[in-house]
Write a protein that holds these residues in place. Structure first.
Motif, PDB file in Angstrom:
ATOM      1  N   LEU A 244       0.846  -1.194   0.000  1.00 13.39           N
ATOM      2  CA  LEU A 244       0.000   0.000   0.000  1.00 13.39           C
ATOM      3  C   LEU A 244       0.881   1.243   0.000  1.00 13.39           C
ATOM      4  O   LEU A 244       2.002   1.221   0.530  1.00 13.39           O
ATOM      5  N   PRO A 245       0.403   2.353  -0.593  1.00 11.15           N
ATOM      6  CA  PRO A 245       1.189   3.591  -0.525  1.00 11.15           C
ATOM      7  C   PRO A 245       1.340   4.057   0.916  1.00 11.15           C
ATOM      8  O   PRO A 245       0.474   3.812   1.765  1.00 11.15           O
ATOM      9  N   VAL A 326      -8.671  -1.519   2.344  1.00  8.48           N
ATOM     10  CA  VAL A 326      -8.031  -0.208   2.252  1.00  8.48           C
ATOM     11  C   VAL A 326      -7.683   0.112   0.796  1.00  8.48           C
ATOM     12  O   VAL A 326      -7.902   1.238   0.316  1.00  8.48           O
ATOM     13  N   ARG A 327      -7.150  -0.859   0.076  1.00  8.18           N
ATOM     14  CA  ARG A 327      -6.780  -0.637  -1.325  1.00  8.18           C
ATOM     15  C   ARG A 327      -8.011  -0.264  -2.159  1.00  8.18           C
ATOM     16  O   ARG A 327      -7.945   0.624  -3.021  1.00  8.18           O
ATOM     17  N   THR A 328      -9.124  -0.921  -1.915  1.00  9.69           N
ATOM     18  CA  THR A 328     -10.357  -0.602  -2.637  1.00  9.69           C
ATOM     19  C   THR A 328     -10.812   0.825  -2.349  1.00  9.69           C
ATOM     20  O   THR A 328     -11.241   1.549  -3.258  1.00  9.69           O
ATOM     21  N   ALA A 329     -10.716   1.244  -1.075  1.00  9.04           N
ATOM     22  CA  ALA A 329     -11.108   2.614  -0.726  1.00  9.04           C
ATOM     23  C   ALA A 329     -10.209   3.634  -1.416  1.00  9.04           C
ATOM     24  O   ALA A 329     -10.684   4.687  -1.885  1.00  9.04           O
ATOM     25  N   LEU A 330      -8.922   3.344  -1.509  1.00 10.82           N
ATOM     26  CA  LEU A 330      -7.995   4.261  -2.182  1.00 10.82           C
ATOM     27  C   LEU A 330      -8.312   4.342  -3.673  1.00 10.82           C
ATOM     28  O   LEU A 330      -8.311   5.441  -4.264  1.00 10.82           O
ATOM     29  N   MET A 331      -8.583   3.207  -4.302  1.00  9.53           N
ATOM     30  CA  MET A 331      -8.861   3.191  -5.735  1.00  9.53           C
ATOM     31  C   MET A 331     -10.201   3.854  -6.059  1.00  9.53           C
ATOM     32  O   MET A 331     -10.372   4.434  -7.143  1.00  9.53           O
TER      33      MET A 331
END
Length: 347
Positions: A244-245, A326-331
């Motif tokens: 993750l970033p 979390v990755r889905t929320a960022l994308m």
């Protein structure tokens, strides 16, 4: 037979097939040994001894830890509705009934079975706590100390012994302890050793009405701090290992020239995504804290900030799944309306 007649150490050979050196009177009767024969073998000079009422140790020496555990369970376990059979059991046929129904080891003995280094060795315990339904009509006696409950938890089987889960065993142990250091060591090991999460422990302590004791409150404060530190380490590891970033860690959010919005554990300003660890635990005085937590989350979401709620248990049990959330929320940030501008300050 008179009092000078020697008694056989094992009057019925088929008893050896049970591989048990501690048995209840009901089990012995099912194997064809009468009450009179049992009493004769448990005389002071006999080859057996009475470990607890209705429980016999089939040798003259001191009981082992395992024998004490099984003896306590045989004493406290719910008896069968009726005698399963009155003829001698055949070798290898197994026991006529489940003798440990509605009974499980708890307290310090259970923690020793869960391999707590802070728990005393089993042989050093003068008594063994055994959890039973409140309706059981028995009294504590000998090494068996009955702990009554309205609802039995699901037991954990450890080497064939039903044992209370760690949170319940901790609560029953803490109820008997006055040493603040001992309480703190047990609670800390439960979290640090990965046995359970702080919230589960505090819930049991609260249910047992132990949070009014000052030495327990102090230990719980240390427990929650320990649990939060472990959860933060897992969160750092999740971001690093799952690619993750990098976020801004442990920051406060404010509106420009406006009120404080609250702190978050991780924040990605470009995507307006925040992660908050829920390390709260149910305590007697925390309703107001829970309400404040909910208000903060709703306020942030009204400003367009996505708040990902993660519990320590989810981080421990499903780290990859939480990273995917979390990755889905960022994308998904590109598909949302721009969030309100907020000021980010170190916490």
């Amino acid at each position: 037979m008179n009092h000078n007649t020697p008694l056989s150490p094992l009057p019925l050979r088929h008893l050896a097939a049970t591989q048990r050196r501690v048995m209840s009177s009901a089990q012995l009767r099912a194997h064809g040994i009468s009450t009179a024969d049992t009493a004769a073998h448990c005389r002071p000079d006999g080859p057996w001894q009475q470990l607890l009422p209705g429980v016999c140790l089939l040798h003259p020496g001191p009981p082992t830890s395992e024998e004490r555990l099984h003896g306590v369970l045989l004493y406290a376990g719910r008896p069968p509705a009726k005698e399963a059979r009155t003829v001698p059991a055949q070798p290898g046929a197994g026991e006529p009934h489940a003798p440990y129904a509605d009974a499980m080891i708890t307290g310090l003995a259970a923690l020793a079975l869960h391999r707590f280094s802070a728990a005393p060795p089993l042989l050093s315990l003068d008594r063994i706590d055994v959890l039973v339904p409140r309706t059981r009509r028995l009294r504590s006696t000998g090494c068996a100390h009955l702990v009554r409950t309205h609802a039995l938890p699901t037991a954990v089987q450890i080497t064939g012994v039903p044992v209370a889960p760690v949170p319940r065993a901790l609560a029953d142990a803490v109820a008997q302890l006055t040493d603040a250091g001992a309480v703190r060591r047990l609670l800390t090991e439960a979290v640090r050793g990965g046995h359970c999460e702080p919230a589960a422990i505090v819930k049991e302590l609260n249910h047992a009405r132990l949070l009014g004791r000052p030495h327990v409150v102090d230990a719980v404060d240390s427990l929650l701090a320990e649990g939060r530190a472990i959860a933060e380490d897992r969160l750092y590891r999740m971001v690093r290992e799952q690619g993750l970033p990098d976020p801004l860690w442990n920051v406060d959010l404010r509106l420009p020239g406006g009120p404080h919005l609250g702190g978050v554990d991780a924040y990605w300003p470009d995507q307006a995504v925040a992660v908050e660890l829920d390390t709260r635990a149910p305590r007697q005085d925390e309703d107001a804290l829970w309400s404040e937590y909910a208000r903060k989350r709703e306020h942030l979401e009204r400003l367009g900030i996505t708040v990902v709620h993660i519990t320590p248990k989810k981080l421990r049990d499903s780290l990859e799944q939480q990273a995917a959330v979390v990755r889905t929320a960022l994308m998904a940030s590109d598909d949302r309306d721009p969030a309100a501008y907020v000021v980010v300050l170190p916490r």
